[in-house]
Design an enzyme around this catalytic site. Structure first.
Site, PDB file in Angstrom:
ATOM      1  N   PHE A   1       0.830  -1.202   0.000  1.00 50.99           N
ATOM      2  CA  PHE A   1       0.000   0.000   0.000  1.00 50.99           C
ATOM      3  C   PHE A   1       0.877   1.271   0.000  1.00 50.99           C
ATOM      4  O   PHE A   1       0.828   2.078  -0.938  1.00 50.99           O
ATOM      5  CB  PHE A   1      -0.946  -0.085   1.203  1.00 50.99           C
ATOM      6  CG  PHE A   1      -1.466   1.221   1.704  1.00 50.99           C
ATOM      7  CD1 PHE A   1      -2.159   2.081   0.854  1.00 50.99           C
ATOM      8  CD2 PHE A   1      -1.284   1.590   3.033  1.00 50.99           C
ATOM      9  CE1 PHE A   1      -2.652   3.297   1.324  1.00 50.99           C
ATOM     10  CE2 PHE A   1      -1.776   2.786   3.511  1.00 50.99           C
ATOM     11  CZ  PHE A   1      -2.453   3.651   2.651  1.00 50.99           C
TER      12      PHE A   1
ATOM     13  N   GLY B   1       1.735  -7.467  -0.553  1.00 53.31           N
ATOM     14  CA  GLY B   1       1.768  -6.562  -1.711  1.00 53.31           C
ATOM     15  C   GLY B   1       0.956  -7.163  -2.859  1.00 53.31           C
ATOM     16  O   GLY B   1       0.724  -8.372  -2.895  1.00 53.31           O
TER      17      GLY B   1
ATOM     18  N   ALA C   1      11.542   2.352   7.240  1.00 57.43           N
ATOM     19  CA  ALA C   1      10.180   2.663   7.680  1.00 57.43           C
ATOM     20  C   ALA C   1       9.922   1.925   8.986  1.00 57.43           C
ATOM     21  O   ALA C   1       9.853   0.700   9.014  1.00 57.43           O
ATOM     22  CB  ALA C   1       9.174   2.242   6.619  1.00 57.43           C
TER      23      ALA C   1
ATOM     24  N   TYR D   1       5.870  -7.604  17.469  1.00 55.97           N
ATOM     25  CA  TYR D   1       6.002  -6.720  16.310  1.00 55.97           C
ATOM     26  C   TYR D   1       6.712  -5.426  16.721  1.00 55.97           C
ATOM     27  O   TYR D   1       7.678  -4.999  16.080  1.00 55.97           O
ATOM     28  CB  TYR D   1       4.606  -6.422  15.745  1.00 55.97           C
ATOM     29  CG  TYR D   1       4.607  -5.407  14.639  1.00 55.97           C
ATOM     30  CD1 TYR D   1       5.081  -5.741  13.378  1.00 55.97           C
ATOM     31  CD2 TYR D   1       4.130  -4.110  14.854  1.00 55.97           C
ATOM     32  CE1 TYR D   1       5.084  -4.799  12.354  1.00 55.97           C
ATOM     33  CE2 TYR D   1       4.128  -3.170  13.842  1.00 55.97           C
ATOM     34  CZ  TYR D   1       4.606  -3.523  12.591  1.00 55.97           C
ATOM     35  OH  TYR D   1       4.618  -2.595  11.589  1.00 55.97           O
TER      36      TYR D   1
END
Ligand code: UDP
Length: 323
Positions: free
Chosen positions: A15, A40, A121, A153
């Site tokens: 995204f 993806g 990121a 996570y």
């Protein structure tokens, strides 16, 4: 941006990655995307696939020989490939840790071999369970128990940040870390649990809008185009190297209010229903009550100012699903 570069986007079919790829092509760069298509989708890249400056490699970032060649070839690396979506992370704990830890380790080690600049990121998840104030880059992190899977996570992404800063300090590798807050917009799917696409799809189909927990938890949503602006400008700003930046919108909204707004803006008759977290995610889940960024640092450095307010954000998602 005057310089035309060769750029690698890991997770470029995702995204955020696909919006970033489009922007980089628009800016005149040559873009290489590596994506294993776990979350993806090839359809995300329709707009760029025929540009003569776009190359797609369908493979995992854990494939060292492929990554070695790609990283050797490019000038800059945007590392976005990671496990995404709370639901996905809850359902696939092993893959989550594997890709987030080994994947980033691979990217940084190979980037260091050829001294190529990397933007990592990261995520607002790494702040953990803060409630009292908006989150600044140097705040302490408040993590939950290892028995609650969600924190794996957060911890894996924290490790990625530590590793990136270690490469910067010890090896002089140019790195920048962007901590993304809830990013939304066209192409985000509801499949992995994200709230806004789920609410909009339910509302458009006149199905119940399901709020998890009591709905008083808040989030701050940023449009993907604002996020992409921040990422490309952070990458080009030498003073951002070796540092961490929140990328988000400091407008906060409760999930109850978000549900109401989506219902109103779609003109839907859907009921808003509250369901317990255990039913949504299974046992061992813990939510964050609040998550709002302080964005002074990125505003002061590169003039970041989100341009989409919550209504414009919701409208863009409604338009996307109607299409
Ligand atoms: N949420 C919800 N209904 C949904 C999906 C999510 O009420 O269908 C809630 C979720 O529990 C959380 C918030 O919306 O409090 C944001 O969830 P999301 O998964 O989008 O992002 P994150 O939890 O990572 O902030």
């Amino acid at each position: 941006m005057k310089d035309k570069r060769k750029v690698l986007v890991t997770g470029g079919a995702g995204f955020i990655g696909s919006h970033l790829t489009e922007r980089l092509i628009e800016l005149g760069h040559e873009v290489f995307v590596i994506d294993n298509l776990w979350t993806g989708r090839l359809s995300n890249l329709e707009k760029v696939q025929n540009s003569g400056r776009f190359h797609l490699i369908v493979d995992t970032i854990l494939n060292e020989s492929v990554m070695n060649e790609l990283i050797f070839k490019v000038d800059h690396i945007y590392h976005l490939a990671a496990a995404v979506g709370v639901k996905n992370i809850m359902d696939h704990p092993v893959e989550t840790l594997d890709i987030n830890v080994k994947g980033t380790e691979t990217v940084l080690r190979l980037a260091n071999r050829f001294k190529k600049k990397v933007l990592i990121a990261s995520t607002s998840e790494i702040y953990g369970k803060h409630v009292e104030h908006t989150l600044s880059e140097d705040d302490n992190r408040v993590m939950g128990t290892v028995k609650k899977r969600r924190w794996a996570y957060a911890c894996s992404k924290t490790l990625d940040e530590f590793l990136a800063l270690a490469y910067y300090d010890e090896k002089k590798l140019p790195v920048v870390i962007a901590r993304l807050f809830n990013t939304v917009g066209p192409r985000q799917t509801g499949q992995y649990g994200m709230v806004l696409p789920n609410f909009v799809q339910s509302a458009l189909l006149e199905k119940p809008i399901t709020v998890y927990g009591d709905g008083t938890q808040t989030r701050s949503f940023t449009h993907v185009k604002d996020v992409v602006w921040a990422l490309t400008n952070l990458m080009e700003e030498p003073r951002a190297e070796g540092d961490v930046f929140n990328v988000g919108n400091d407008h906060e909204i409760t999930i109850n209010d978000l549900a109401e707004k989506v219902k109103e803006m779609t003109g839907s008759e859907s009921p808003i229903e509250h369901i317990p977290y255990e039913k949504a995610y299974g046992p061992g889940f813990e939510d964050m009550e609040r998550r709002c960024p302080n964005i002074e640092k990125i505003r002061n450095l590169i003039g970041f100012n989100p341009t989409y307010d919550i209504d414009a954000i919701i409208q863009s998602v409604i338009d996307y699903f109607k299409e």
